[in-house]
Design an enzyme around this catalytic site. Sequence first.
Site, PDB file in Angstrom:
ATOM      1  N   HIS B 121       0.900  -1.126   0.017  1.00  0.00           N
ATOM      2  CA  HIS B 121       0.022   0.063   0.051  1.00  0.00           C
ATOM      3  C   HIS B 121       0.849   1.162   0.118  1.00  0.00           C
ATOM      4  O   HIS B 121       2.157   1.265   0.350  1.00  0.00           O
ATOM      5  CB  HIS B 121      -0.812  -0.115   1.213  1.00  0.00           C
ATOM      6  CG  HIS B 121      -1.783   0.938   1.454  1.00  0.00           C
ATOM      7  ND1 HIS B 121      -1.625   2.265   1.919  1.00  0.00           N
ATOM      8  CD2 HIS B 121      -3.350   0.722   1.032  1.00  0.00           C
ATOM      9  CE1 HIS B 121      -2.664   2.995   1.776  1.00  0.00           C
ATOM     10  NE2 HIS B 121      -3.681   1.972   1.570  1.00  0.00           N
ATOM     11  N   ASP B 198       3.359  -4.488   7.792  1.00  0.00           N
ATOM     12  CA  ASP B 198       2.036  -3.514   7.644  1.00  0.00           C
ATOM     13  C   ASP B 198       0.927  -4.647   7.882  1.00  0.00           C
ATOM     14  O   ASP B 198       0.549  -5.367   6.991  1.00  0.00           O
ATOM     15  CB  ASP B 198       2.090  -3.030   6.317  1.00  0.00           C
ATOM     16  CG  ASP B 198       0.731  -2.094   6.155  1.00  0.00           C
ATOM     17  OD1 ASP B 198      -0.162  -2.345   6.819  1.00  0.00           O
ATOM     18  OD2 ASP B 198       0.495  -1.657   4.963  1.00  0.00           O
ATOM     19  N   GLN B 201      -4.242  -5.036   6.879  1.00  0.00           N
ATOM     20  CA  GLN B 201      -5.205  -5.728   6.410  1.00  0.00           C
ATOM     21  C   GLN B 201      -5.405  -7.337   7.222  1.00  0.00           C
ATOM     22  O   GLN B 201      -6.235  -7.882   7.171  1.00  0.00           O
ATOM     23  CB  GLN B 201      -5.186  -6.157   5.124  1.00  0.00           C
ATOM     24  CG  GLN B 201      -5.379  -4.715   4.131  1.00  0.00           C
ATOM     25  CD  GLN B 201      -6.789  -4.355   4.185  1.00  0.00           C
ATOM     26  OE1 GLN B 201      -7.711  -5.186   4.620  1.00  0.00           O
ATOM     27  NE2 GLN B 201      -7.059  -3.385   3.590  1.00  0.00           N
ATOM     28  N   LYS B 224     -10.249  -0.659  10.558  1.00  0.00           N
ATOM     29  CA  LYS B 224     -10.580  -1.799   9.518  1.00  0.00           C
ATOM     30  C   LYS B 224     -10.873  -2.862  10.412  1.00  0.00           C
ATOM     31  O   LYS B 224     -10.737  -4.012   9.821  1.00  0.00           O
ATOM     32  CB  LYS B 224      -9.272  -1.862   8.871  1.00  0.00           C
ATOM     33  CG  LYS B 224      -8.892  -0.818   7.739  1.00  0.00           C
ATOM     34  CD  LYS B 224      -7.778  -1.159   6.876  1.00  0.00           C
ATOM     35  CE  LYS B 224      -7.209  -0.073   6.256  1.00  0.00           C
ATOM     36  NZ  LYS B 224      -8.008   0.389   5.077  1.00  0.00           N
ATOM     37  N   CYS B 364      -4.905   2.781  -3.803  1.00  0.00           N
ATOM     38  CA  CYS B 364      -3.511   3.156  -3.049  1.00  0.00           C
ATOM     39  C   CYS B 364      -2.205   2.266  -3.027  1.00  0.00           C
ATOM     40  O   CYS B 364      -1.542   2.034  -2.400  1.00  0.00           O
ATOM     41  CB  CYS B 364      -3.634   3.479  -1.304  1.00  0.00           C
ATOM     42  SG  CYS B 364      -4.769   4.576  -1.264  1.00  0.00           S
TER      43      CYS B 364
HETATM   44  C1  PLP Z   1      -2.398  -2.957   3.320  1.00  0.00           C
HETATM   45  C2  PLP Z   1      -2.464  -1.549   4.056  1.00  0.00           C
HETATM   46  N1  PLP Z   1      -1.871  -0.859   4.555  1.00  0.00           N
HETATM   47  C3  PLP Z   1      -2.049   0.284   4.869  1.00  0.00           C
HETATM   48  C4  PLP Z   1      -3.207   1.016   4.918  1.00  0.00           C
HETATM   49  C5  PLP Z   1      -3.435   2.379   5.415  1.00  0.00           C
HETATM   50  O1  PLP Z   1      -4.447   2.383   6.461  1.00  0.00           O
HETATM   51  P1  PLP Z   1      -4.842   3.768   7.081  1.00  0.00           P
HETATM   52  O2  PLP Z   1      -5.383   4.603   5.901  1.00  0.00           O
HETATM   53  O3  PLP Z   1      -5.836   3.455   8.048  1.00  0.00           O
HETATM   54  O4  PLP Z   1      -3.718   4.648   7.547  1.00  0.00           O
HETATM   55  C6  PLP Z   1      -4.321   0.255   4.066  1.00  0.00           C
HETATM   56  C7  PLP Z   1      -5.563   0.965   4.017  1.00  0.00           C
HETATM   57  O5  PLP Z   1      -6.242   0.871   3.155  1.00  0.00           O
HETATM   58  C8  PLP Z   1      -3.989  -1.075   3.820  1.00  0.00           C
HETATM   59  O6  PLP Z   1      -4.879  -1.596   3.118  1.00  0.00           O
END
Ligand code: PLP
Lengths: 140, 409
Positions: B121, B198, B201, B224, B364
């Site tokens: 992401h 990370d 998810q 999430k 993203c």
């Molecule tokens: C794999 C992953 N990492 C990071 C994020 C970022 O999350 P946040 O926007 O809550 O910081 C997301 C959110 O879409 C994600 O799917």
Amino acid sequence: MSLEELFKEIIIEHYQHPKNQGHLEHPDAKSDGSNPLCGDEIAMELRFDGDRVKDVMFTGNGCSISQSAASLITEAIKGKTVEETKKIMGEYRNMLAGKEYDAELLGDLEALSDVKKYPARVKCASLSVAVLDQALQQKK
Amino acid sequence: MDIERIRKDFPVLSRMVRDKKLVYLDNAATTQKPSVVIEAIADLYRNYNANVHRGVYLLAEESTQAYEDSREAVRRFINANSTKEIVFTRNATEALNLIAYTWAEANIKAGDEIIVSIMEHHSNYVPWFRLARRKGAVIKIVPSRMDGELDMDAYKSMLSDKTRLVGIVHMSNVFGTINPVKEIVSLAHKKGAVVVVDGAQSAPHMKIDVRDIDCDFFALSGHKMLGPTGIGALYAKESYLESMDPFLSGGEMILKVTLDSVVYNELPWKFEAGTPNYEGAIGLKAAIEYLEALGMDTVETYERELTAYALEKMKTVPDIFIYGPLNAAKKGGILAFNIKGVHSHDIGTILDSEGIAIRAGHHCAQPLMIDCGVSAMARASFYFYNTKQEIDLLVAALKKAKEIFGHVA
Ligand SMILES: Cc1ncc(COP(=O)(O)O)c(C=O)c1O
């Protein structure tokens, strides 16, 4: 709201078989733009003859709304004076904003009138006019 | 799992959308909230709201206790050693940036190598990209294989004595791929590199044990996993947090300030400047307790069954291409796809008219879009409150989309 209103046959026709798609030999002006959120891309190339848009072509990729709008708007302005072109673009913007507009002037472009009911899609329909605006500014 | 009973816990799920029952399939973007979460937040404001760590009165004691109880809930949920290792942030993005601006800022030098995967992401790519630009470090990208899994052979060949940091998404928000983080960590540690996982998810959908994974850092987002927005957490091994400079500074993160010296607060508060989002933390605690009561193993098993069902049914949509692993055992409940001749935005609008919420766009993860040769994908993502009937509705609506646009060659 019905899908048939949004995805009219003419829109799908212009999406699947766009008019004026490609490049011009020696464009007098060109510009491009994108919707960062959805990845729609449009590039326009124009040739002028005095005060007239002699020819216009576009390239791009994206959804049916952004691409059919490019096809329809290039059709609408080809051969028109810059003044008339700006008028058409203004009326088109009025239509997307839900204001009064001159339907006669817009012709086939009116097919996109229901986009205004889908706020998330208005950006798709307006990308072409934003790109055209920039290109017209290059006219001396 | 009694899905019908579970669904009643989520008020929004009984909402009508465009005269249809809402079918919410955008859970990778954010999840819906059960009443217990909504009520925990209302309860704070109705009964004991006071700034945390400040007041000497009963309300402040209660709110501080609730805030710190939430930290304990996060610790337990991911099996960290100590609450000292749990720093509250706004979201996963802020947790990842915190590492980039503290540990990495102090430890990455010119010529060092950072390894990330093509599946990241933007939030686990852009901070490292910017760091590499600042420091003159080199970024290496682990590709995915044709089957949507990470190319571990490529990863192994990229690791070297120059590798200082590995950033890896635990579960891809596009492919749904579950990456073998434990193996990734053990290989990286042999080279002396730190590993940032990370977990935005993965944490919502599977049992997380950061001690077993042995990662050095782990990021998650509360919204999430049934929690409210604006609260996330960073897990970091205590030894790293001890050695790191603070990220933001101001109130809360100091013990003592004179005009020419400051003494930082103890862990984890050293990393929590200013009034924290205690409302969010209190909501997150209720969310974690809800998930624990269901059982993460149960959640995972049910979602796997749902994913296998969806993979099977979606194959029947003409001209569909599904990205990522087609084996439900290898992935979470995230299905990214395109249908030839129907742009993902148009799919999104057509599904919306049926009350079905999915995501369309680049998610993203633009490097991954480029790698797949597309600018956008449609994505349906599930949570434990989704049902097979909802997947049937999704598939029927996709077929309708294909019909509207005709069968183009
Ligand atoms: C794999 C992953 N990492 C990071 C994020 C970022 O999350 P946040 O926007 O809550 O910081 C997301 C959110 O879409 C994600 O799917």
